[in-house]
Design an enzyme around this catalytic site. Structure first.
Site, mmCIF file in Angstrom:
data_model
loop_
_atom_site.group_PDB
_atom_site.id
_atom_site.type_symbol
_atom_site.label_atom_id
_atom_site.label_comp_id
_atom_site.label_asym_id
_atom_site.label_seq_id
_atom_site.Cartn_x
_atom_site.Cartn_y
_atom_site.Cartn_z
ATOM 1 N N CYS A 19 -18.797 -19.616 -4.014
ATOM 2 C CA CYS A 19 -18.514 -18.697 -2.762
ATOM 3 C C CYS A 19 -18.752 -19.399 -1.606
ATOM 4 O O CYS A 19 -20.114 -19.425 -0.956
ATOM 5 C CB CYS A 19 -18.695 -17.435 -2.811
ATOM 6 N N CYS A 32 -19.690 -16.915 1.242
ATOM 7 C CA CYS A 32 -20.953 -16.274 1.115
ATOM 8 C C CYS A 32 -22.293 -17.021 1.498
ATOM 9 O O CYS A 32 -23.208 -16.578 2.056
ATOM 10 C CB CYS A 32 -21.286 -15.805 -0.391
ATOM 11 N N ASP A 33 -22.164 -18.506 0.943
ATOM 12 C CA ASP A 33 -23.280 -19.266 0.894
ATOM 13 C C ASP A 33 -23.300 -20.452 1.929
ATOM 14 O O ASP A 33 -24.351 -21.060 2.059
ATOM 15 C CB ASP A 33 -23.546 -19.985 -0.486
#
Length: 319
Positions: A136, A139-140
């Site tokens: 992701c 997300c990261d």
């Protein structure tokens, strides 16, 4: 015959499930949407949606899902957040058993269980997941400011996320097993013109390497022979999706070779009273817009099915 608690239960709360729920609640059906986590599905981790009709300037995946959910809430859609242990899709009344033992029943079911990221299944991938291996970018990505990282994949998601990662990383190397991308031309043009993105063609990742602090390199294999090492601190694996079909494996439901549910154009599955919409369906294009459209079609088909059941019952009684 057992009396159903609901006319319709929707399993999954992504764009397909929320749209089906919106239509059902607006149509005043006795409907329940069951979602094991947070409504939104994979769209929640989509950085930016630039092609959903009506939003000219684009918006984040989170904001789009929030608007769809709010629209469904406006019509009073009932939602239950719980994990499902099993489904019984046979018979006129279908049942959904939750992990806490509660049993929900309905005359119709719409499956919107979605899909999940595919993995490379190579040494080091599991060990370094969350410590340098990610699925992701949204997300990261912020964890990799001013670092050199790699993306595996050549489709729309991989290239879109590679572009997103250039906001943080100093360099993004796209590793693709073929000699050309599958992404749309507009995404390819953006990626090829981005000075932070490099490409390694006809190449596969053979192993993720690192130490207790995280990933430090990748072992690469060339299609025509030879190995090399790429120094990176992060690897984003973006090679497609696998169906969330674990609840369906015990049922005689028609699926394709990848395990995605086969339906007709009305979202009807091979089991009467059971419909499917969104990424769980067998299809070529997986976009937010067609997931939402499929959710609407599935709900309308479920309504017609419910109407036919009432008609059949009336005929049986008159006879």
């Amino acid at each position: 015959m057992q009396q159903a608690q609901y006319q319709l239960i929707i399993v999954g709360g992504g764009p397909a499930g929320l749209t089906a729920g919106l239509y059902a609640a607006r149509g005043r059906l006795e409907v329940l949407l069951v979602e094991r986590g947070t409504t939104g599905g994979q769209v929640l981790v989509t950085d930016w949606v630039d092609n959903y009709p009506g939003f000219i300037e684009g918006l984040s995946g989170f904001d789009l899902v929030d608007k769809i959910a709010a629209h469904a809430d406006r019509f009073g859609l009932t939602k239950k957040y719980a994990a499902i242990a099993s489904l019984d899709l046979t018979g006129e009344v279908k049942s959904v058993t939750l992990e806490n033992g509660e049993v929900l029943t309905a005359s119709t079911i719409i499956l919107c269980t979605g899909a999940r990221p595919r993995k490379l299944d190579i040494p080091g991938e599991y060990e370094f997941t969350g410590r340098g291996v990610s699925y992701c970018a949204t997300c990261d990505g912020p964890f990799y400011r001013n670092q050199e990282i790699a993306v595996v994949g050549g489709g729309n998601s991989a290239i879109q996320d590679a572009l997103h990662l250039t906001k943080f990383a100093s360099k993004v190397t796209v590793i693709h097993r073929r000699d050309q991308l599958r992404a749309t031309k507009i995404l390819q043009e953006k990626a090829f013109s981005n000075q932070k993105i490099d490409f390694l063609w006809n190449t596969q990742v053979l192993e993720v390497r690192g130490d207790k602090s995280g990933v430090d390199s990748l072992l690469l294999g060339r299609q025509h022979g030879g190995e090399s090492v790429l120094k990176v601190t992060g690897l984003f694996v973006l090679i497609g999706i696998a169906p969330n079909n674990e609840l369906l494996l015990a049922h005689p439901m028609q699926t394709d070779e990848g395990g995605f549910v086969v339906t007709d154009e009305e979202m009807t599955t091979s089991i009467p009273g059971v419909f499917a919409a969104g990424d769980i369906r067998s299809k070529r294009s997986r976009q937010i817009i067609n997931a939402a459209g499929e959710g609407a079609v599935a709900e309308l088909s479920a309504e017609r099915y419910l109407g036919s059941q009432v008609t059949d019952t009336s005929h049986n009684r008159s006879e």
